[in-house]
Design a protein around this motif. Structure first.
Motif, PDB file in Angstrom:
ATOM      1  N   PRO A  84       0.802  -1.114  -0.006  1.00  0.00           N
ATOM      2  CA  PRO A  84       0.074   0.054  -0.025  1.00  0.00           C
ATOM      3  C   PRO A  84       0.838   1.151   0.049  1.00  0.00           C
ATOM      4  O   PRO A  84       0.464   2.338  -0.435  1.00  0.00           O
ATOM      5  N   HIS A  85       2.050   1.307   0.774  1.00  0.00           N
ATOM      6  CA  HIS A  85       2.941   2.323   0.667  1.00  0.00           C
ATOM      7  C   HIS A  85       3.494   2.663  -0.941  1.00  0.00           C
ATOM      8  O   HIS A  85       3.290   3.813  -1.309  1.00  0.00           O
ATOM      9  N   PHE A  86       3.734   1.626  -1.559  1.00  0.00           N
ATOM     10  CA  PHE A  86       4.117   1.919  -2.934  1.00  0.00           C
ATOM     11  C   PHE A  86       3.020   2.247  -3.752  1.00  0.00           C
ATOM     12  O   PHE A  86       3.239   3.216  -4.785  1.00  0.00           O
ATOM     13  N   ASP A  87       1.896   1.644  -3.288  1.00  0.00           N
ATOM     14  CA  ASP A  87       0.687   2.272  -4.305  1.00  0.00           C
ATOM     15  C   ASP A  87       0.295   3.427  -4.230  1.00  0.00           C
ATOM     16  O   ASP A  87       0.031   4.159  -5.076  1.00  0.00           O
ATOM     17  N   SER A 125      13.003   4.906  -9.789  1.00  0.00           N
ATOM     18  CA  SER A 125      13.163   4.683  -8.246  1.00  0.00           C
ATOM     19  C   SER A 125      12.359   4.040  -7.799  1.00  0.00           C
ATOM     20  O   SER A 125      12.702   3.003  -6.628  1.00  0.00           O
ATOM     21  N   LEU A 126      11.032   4.203  -7.800  1.00  0.00           N
ATOM     22  CA  LEU A 126      10.003   3.433  -7.193  1.00  0.00           C
ATOM     23  C   LEU A 126      10.388   1.853  -7.709  1.00  0.00           C
ATOM     24  O   LEU A 126       9.987   1.021  -7.073  1.00  0.00           O
ATOM     25  N   GLU A 127      10.503   1.748  -8.919  1.00  0.00           N
ATOM     26  CA  GLU A 127      10.642   0.370  -9.505  1.00  0.00           C
ATOM     27  C   GLU A 127      11.620  -0.349  -8.972  1.00  0.00           C
ATOM     28  O   GLU A 127      11.727  -1.382  -8.402  1.00  0.00           O
ATOM     29  N   ASN A 128      12.788   0.312  -8.657  1.00  0.00           N
ATOM     30  CA  ASN A 128      14.030  -0.228  -8.308  1.00  0.00           C
ATOM     31  C   ASN A 128      13.894  -0.626  -6.913  1.00  0.00           C
ATOM     32  O   ASN A 128      14.044  -1.679  -6.157  1.00  0.00           O
ATOM     33  N   LEU A 129      13.014   0.254  -6.044  1.00  0.00           N
ATOM     34  CA  LEU A 129      12.663  -0.080  -4.959  1.00  0.00           C
ATOM     35  C   LEU A 129      11.745  -1.086  -4.605  1.00  0.00           C
ATOM     36  O   LEU A 129      11.930  -2.165  -3.740  1.00  0.00           O
ATOM     37  N   SER A 130      10.865  -1.235  -5.524  1.00  0.00           N
ATOM     38  CA  SER A 130       9.886  -2.250  -5.156  1.00  0.00           C
ATOM     39  C   SER A 130      10.436  -3.677  -5.569  1.00  0.00           C
ATOM     40  O   SER A 130      10.130  -4.623  -4.972  1.00  0.00           O
ATOM     41  N   SER A 131      11.210  -3.620  -6.703  1.00  0.00           N
ATOM     42  CA  SER A 131      12.150  -5.001  -7.095  1.00  0.00           C
ATOM     43  C   SER A 131      12.803  -5.469  -5.711  1.00  0.00           C
ATOM     44  O   SER A 131      12.976  -6.456  -5.681  1.00  0.00           O
ATOM     45  N   GLU A 132      13.485  -4.493  -5.212  1.00  0.00           N
ATOM     46  CA  GLU A 132      14.543  -4.729  -3.843  1.00  0.00           C
ATOM     47  C   GLU A 132      13.768  -5.295  -2.770  1.00  0.00           C
ATOM     48  O   GLU A 132      14.246  -6.140  -2.296  1.00  0.00           O
ATOM     49  N   LEU A 133      12.572  -4.591  -2.527  1.00  0.00           N
ATOM     50  CA  LEU A 133      11.906  -4.846  -1.158  1.00  0.00           C
ATOM     51  C   LEU A 133      10.869  -5.961  -1.185  1.00  0.00           C
ATOM     52  O   LEU A 133      10.278  -6.471  -0.390  1.00  0.00           O
ATOM     53  N   ILE A 134      10.173  -5.993  -2.547  1.00  0.00           N
ATOM     54  CA  ILE A 134       9.197  -7.038  -2.725  1.00  0.00           C
ATOM     55  C   ILE A 134       9.507  -7.893  -3.645  1.00  0.00           C
ATOM     56  O   ILE A 134       9.665  -7.567  -4.739  1.00  0.00           O
ATOM     57  N   PRO A 135       9.468  -9.194  -3.154  1.00  0.00           N
ATOM     58  CA  PRO A 135      10.027 -10.271  -4.034  1.00  0.00           C
ATOM     59  C   PRO A 135       8.728 -10.501  -5.197  1.00  0.00           C
ATOM     60  O   PRO A 135       7.631 -10.426  -4.794  1.00  0.00           O
ATOM     61  N   LYS A 136       9.305 -10.397  -6.440  1.00  0.00           N
ATOM     62  CA  LYS A 136       8.292 -10.606  -7.618  1.00  0.00           C
ATOM     63  C   LYS A 136       7.722 -12.141  -7.454  1.00  0.00           C
ATOM     64  O   LYS A 136       8.664 -12.850  -7.837  1.00  0.00           O
ATOM     65  N   LYS A 137       6.541 -12.173  -7.746  1.00  0.00           N
ATOM     66  CA  LYS A 137       5.814 -13.654  -8.025  1.00  0.00           C
ATOM     67  C   LYS A 137       5.949 -13.972  -9.568  1.00  0.00           C
ATOM     68  O   LYS A 137       5.796 -13.072 -10.242  1.00  0.00           O
ATOM     69  N   LYS A 138       6.274 -15.346  -9.597  1.00  0.00           N
ATOM     70  CA  LYS A 138       6.281 -15.773 -11.189  1.00  0.00           C
ATOM     71  C   LYS A 138       4.814 -15.602 -11.643  1.00  0.00           C
ATOM     72  O   LYS A 138       3.874 -16.289 -10.957  1.00  0.00           O
ATOM     73  N   PHE A 139       4.939 -15.372 -12.870  1.00  0.00           N
ATOM     74  CA  PHE A 139       3.596 -15.402 -13.621  1.00  0.00           C
ATOM     75  C   PHE A 139       3.447 -15.669 -14.984  1.00  0.00           C
ATOM     76  O   PHE A 139       4.595 -15.852 -15.443  1.00  0.00           O
ATOM     77  N   SER A 140       2.436 -16.266 -15.340  1.00  0.00           N
ATOM     78  CA  SER A 140       2.135 -16.667 -16.946  1.00  0.00           C
ATOM     79  C   SER A 140       1.014 -16.368 -17.408  1.00  0.00           C
ATOM     80  O   SER A 140       0.113 -16.469 -16.346  1.00  0.00           O
ATOM     81  N   PHE A 141       0.919 -15.913 -18.517  1.00  0.00           N
ATOM     82  CA  PHE A 141      -0.415 -15.724 -18.991  1.00  0.00           C
ATOM     83  C   PHE A 141      -1.117 -17.249 -19.522  1.00  0.00           C
ATOM     84  O   PHE A 141      -0.559 -18.092 -20.081  1.00  0.00           O
ATOM     85  N   LYS A 142      -2.266 -17.312 -19.343  1.00  0.00           N
ATOM     86  CA  LYS A 142      -3.028 -18.613 -19.660  1.00  0.00           C
ATOM     87  C   LYS A 142      -4.409 -18.258 -20.769  1.00  0.00           C
ATOM     88  O   LYS A 142      -5.270 -17.198 -19.954  1.00  0.00           O
ATOM     89  N   ASN A 143      -4.181 -18.527 -21.639  1.00  0.00           N
ATOM     90  CA  ASN A 143      -5.257 -18.396 -22.641  1.00  0.00           C
ATOM     91  C   ASN A 143      -6.626 -19.392 -22.372  1.00  0.00           C
ATOM     92  O   ASN A 143      -6.376 -20.522 -22.528  1.00  0.00           O
ATOM     93  N   LYS A 144      -7.621 -18.817 -22.068  1.00  0.00           N
ATOM     94  CA  LYS A 144      -8.842 -19.895 -21.784  1.00  0.00           C
ATOM     95  C   LYS A 144      -9.733 -19.518 -22.999  1.00  0.00           C
ATOM     96  O   LYS A 144     -10.090 -18.446 -23.204  1.00  0.00           O
ATOM     97  N   VAL A 145     -10.192 -20.884 -23.522  1.00  0.00           N
ATOM     98  CA  VAL A 145     -11.235 -20.647 -24.651  1.00  0.00           C
ATOM     99  C   VAL A 145     -12.887 -20.911 -23.955  1.00  0.00           C
ATOM    100  O   VAL A 145     -12.802 -22.133 -23.589  1.00  0.00           O
TER     101      VAL A 145
END
Length: 352
Positions: A84-87, A125-145
């Motif tokens: 919420p701080h970064f948001d 600066s915000l992107e760098n701090l966010s990458s440093e302090l909040i681990p990014k979750k792995k994700f992938s796009f899923k196409n649903k028909v």
């Protein structure tokens, strides 16, 4: 004796007339000086005052954002507070960018460029701090028909191509936005109608061979990764950001338009400030050509009813020479489309 008195009387009368004429001339000169000063006050002082006021307010907002960025390390021990701080910081940076966009029509070109660079630095600066302090979750796009589309599955060779370069900047600036929008479509007509009220941010991303129609006002528009598309947009009261498009046609009205990595695309614009392009080629520009029921009122409410001619005053940030940039040109009149009316939302529109 009487003759001498008459001569003196005539002389006095002439002197009085001369003094009156001189006084009249003096008053006329004062009046002209007063009008000139009033004209200077009207034409110069408000602009200077507005620029000074903008710079003061911009510095204040920038300092506030930098202060909150500095606080990030101190609250990193509690990850639940970081998001919420970064948001909130991200929202403040977006507000700062909109402030620049809304003020850019009266600012000198240098101040616009300097302010936009500051905004970009804050985002980084915000992107760098966010990458440093909040681990990014792995994700992938899923196409649903869906069941109703099971008979019209698009072959893999026809699926939109989604480049992966510059993934950090792209995901932060475009794909990761939670704003409403049109995403991941092929060969469709996509219509958004916002006639009753202005919406906030709107995203158009990862489209191939689509036609987009946005009727009404939005505050900010983000366009990312489009190929062979037509995008028709009503008034944008803030800014438009376009990144990585090819073979597209755009018709849009906005206070500020920034275009990155565009190839072989035409832009029909009505814009308050000079359009900014970067890392682009084969771009052509022409005046706004869009129409729909109520567009005149929407343009007026957005402060975009007046024609500034800035559609032809393009700033190429990658071309610093005094001669014309080879990356953009004016679209010849005999190659321009006619007025495009998107009032009918039921079928693919043709230019008229």
């Amino acid at each position: 004796m009487d003759d001498e008195m008459d001569k003196e009387t005539i002389s006095d009368d002439k002197q009085a007339e001369a003094e009156a004429a001189l006084q009249k001339k003096h008053l006329s000169m004062l009046e002209r000086l007063s009008k000139r000063q009033q004209t200077r006050s009207i034409n110069i002082e408000p602009s200077t005052e507005s620029t000074s006021s903008f710079l003061s307010r911009f510095t204040q907002l920038k300092s506030s954002i930098e202060s909150r960025l500095s606080e990030s390390q101190s609250i990193s021990s509690d990850p639940s507070q970081l998001k919420p701080h970064f948001d909130k910081i991200s929202e403040s940076i977006s507000d700062l960018e909109k402030f620049v966009a809304q003020s850019s029509y009266f600012l000198p070109s240098y101040d616009v460029r300097s302010s936009l660079k500051t905004v970009s630095d804050l985002k980084r600066s915000l992107e760098n701090l966010s990458s440093e302090l909040i681990p990014k979750k792995k994700f992938s796009f899923k196409n649903k028909v869906s069941k109703k589309d099971s008979d019209s599955v698009i072959p893999e060779s026809k699926q939109p191509i989604v480049p992966v370069r510059d993934s950090v900047q792209s995901s932060e600036s475009f794909a990761a936005r939670d704003s409403p929008g049109f995403r991941n479509k092929f060969g469709e007509v996509l219509v958004g109608e916002f006639s009753e009220t202005e919406v906030g941010e709107f995203t158009v991303s990862d489209l191939d061979s689509c036609e987009v129609r946005i009727i009404g006002c939005v505050r900010a528009l983000f366009v990312h990764r489009l190929k062979d598309c037509r995008v028709y947009v009503g008034p944008v009261t803030g800014s438009v950001l376009i990144d990585e498009v090819e073979g597209c046609v755009f018709a849009m009205a906005s206070h500020q338009i920034r275009i990155h990595r565009a190839r072989r695309s035409d832009f029909y614009l009505k814009v308050r400030s000079r359009p900014i392009v970067e890392d682009c080629s084969g771009m052509r520009f022409a005046p706004y050509c869009l129409s729909y029921r109520g567009i005149e009122e929407d343009l007026s409410c957005a402060g975009l009813d007046a024609e500034t001619g800035n559609w032809a005053n393009v700033d190429d940030f990658r071309w610093l020479r005094a001669v014309q940039s080879p990356n953009w040109s004016i679209l010849p009149e005999n190659e321009r489309v006619g007025t495009v009316d998107i009032s009918n939302a039921d079928s693919r529109m043709e230019e008229i």
